[in-house]
Motif scaffolding. Sequence first.
Motif, PDB file in Angstrom:
ATOM      1  N   THR A   1       0.884   4.065  -2.930  1.00 21.27           N
ATOM      2  CA  THR A   1       0.519   5.910  -2.239  1.00 21.27           C
ATOM      3  C   THR A   1       1.706   6.389  -2.214  1.00 21.27           C
ATOM      4  O   THR A   1       1.971   7.719  -3.689  1.00 21.27           O
ATOM      5  CB  THR A   1      -0.075   6.007  -1.124  1.00 21.27           C
ATOM      6  OG1 THR A   1       0.972   5.495  -0.425  1.00 21.27           O
ATOM      7  CG2 THR A   1      -1.583   5.113  -1.486  1.00 21.27           C
TER       8      THR A   1
ATOM      9  N   SER B   1      -3.836   7.798  -4.807  1.00 20.46           N
ATOM     10  CA  SER B   1      -4.362   8.129  -3.432  1.00 20.46           C
ATOM     11  C   SER B   1      -5.134   6.700  -2.178  1.00 20.46           C
ATOM     12  O   SER B   1      -5.374   6.206  -3.328  1.00 20.46           O
ATOM     13  CB  SER B   1      -5.608   9.264  -3.988  1.00 20.46           C
ATOM     14  OG  SER B   1      -6.607   7.899  -3.806  1.00 20.46           O
ATOM     15  N   ALA B   2      -4.517   7.482  -1.466  1.00 22.69           N
ATOM     16  CA  ALA B   2      -5.352   5.630  -0.313  1.00 22.69           C
ATOM     17  C   ALA B   2      -6.958   5.653  -0.772  1.00 22.69           C
ATOM     18  O   ALA B   2      -7.065   4.191  -0.593  1.00 22.69           O
ATOM     19  CB  ALA B   2      -5.086   5.934   0.964  1.00 22.69           C
TER      20      ALA B   2
ATOM     21  N   ALA C   1       0.741  -1.330   0.059  1.00 21.24           N
ATOM     22  CA  ALA C   1      -0.112   0.225   0.123  1.00 21.24           C
ATOM     23  C   ALA C   1       1.281   1.805  -0.052  1.00 21.24           C
ATOM     24  O   ALA C   1       0.845   2.227  -0.813  1.00 21.24           O
ATOM     25  CB  ALA C   1      -1.150  -0.125   1.333  1.00 21.24           C
TER      26      ALA C   1
END
Length: 426
Positions: free
Chosen positions: A39, A45-46, A35
């Motif tokens: 990002t 974007s998250a 993740a």
Amino acid sequence: MRRVSPLPPPGPLRTLAYATLVNTVGAGLWLAGGALYLTRDVGLSATSVGAGLTVAGLVGLTASVPLGALADRWDPRTLRAVLQVGQAVAALAYLLVGSFPAFLAVAVPEALLAAGNLAVRAALVAAVGGPDGRVHAFATLRAVANLGITVGTALAGIALAVDTHRAYQVLIVGNAATYLLSAALLLRLPPQPVADAGRAAASGATDGPLTTTGTRRGPAPLRDGWFLAVSGVSAVLGTHVTALVLVVPLWTVDRAGAPPPVVSAVLLANTVLTVLLAVRLSRGAERAAPAARKLRRAGLVLAAATPLYAVTGVLPVLPAVVLLLVATAVWTVGDLWHGAAGAGLAYDLAPPGAIGAYQGADGLLAGLAQALGRGLLTLLVLGGGPVGWLVLGGVFAAAGLAAPALTRRAVANRPAPASRPAGVPG
């Protein structure tokens, strides 16, 4: 002298354990760093990463039953090795991701391969362990997997500390390399023979209903209502995994007021207990009836842990931390009983020639429950506070109590095989 290592004695199960260990080291690398790579390095974007992973995960579940059924017709050892080579390619493809469409183009095939691989793995475990040893094998590999993920997570910490493009590239290549090494280890296993019923299903010569072409269909898990009912109960209980890795950390910091390092201590306690107790707590779940009773115990124990978590929200920090660790120990016992019982039921309720297909259906329901559980459990517990924990406990208790009766119906409605495949005892 009692064995301390989670690795089994020399033999096919040990080879499979080594393959699992290597594979899960890579899983730990990606779980910890994936993740952040997407990002911080790629620039997504998250929200888009979360949405993309959710879509990919749901699409990926569609591969569970077809690839599980394929493992009933082909050597599951070779099939899993091929899938892991495909996963290595998908893992390396993340190096090319530079936009959200490219991310989806990689994440969806990766999820399809991963979901299918879980069903094939279950069929391979059944083939290696045999009817009387497959639950033991499942528990052994679970302990090994927890160890591997812990090692991978620790190694990922190095890349995350460096936090450069090159460090993230090394992390991705390392993850891909573990898939290839695991596939090579799998090929050291002896070829796993396909059961006679599996060959019959492949040739359309089973005792299933006639199709419009005049051939006969093999056992279809998605039309087996009582199996799906039992598997559904197990899937509801399986949301405890989401609660532990998502809800408990947020609760620990936001409601119990504990410092963030306590989250690591809570998850580490679960990992250590899993490595130490997974095999021991799996005993007695090889057949459907005792497995259903163990599933009932799992539901009640998980339910008993929920008020312990609930109370931590109103205690001072130090007692809350102690009680969080106690609650996690109780939770882990329920977790391990559920894992062994769920595996035992999914194996024993499946026809001998359709182990892979039924594991795929079981995995499909478990995956759907996990996908829905992320949002529902967060809303229920973090939104509802202590009352939310108690409601969750009631759901777990009800699911556990329903398991034995549903299992009896599933066994009673299970058709007797016309002929038992060679090597499968009565």
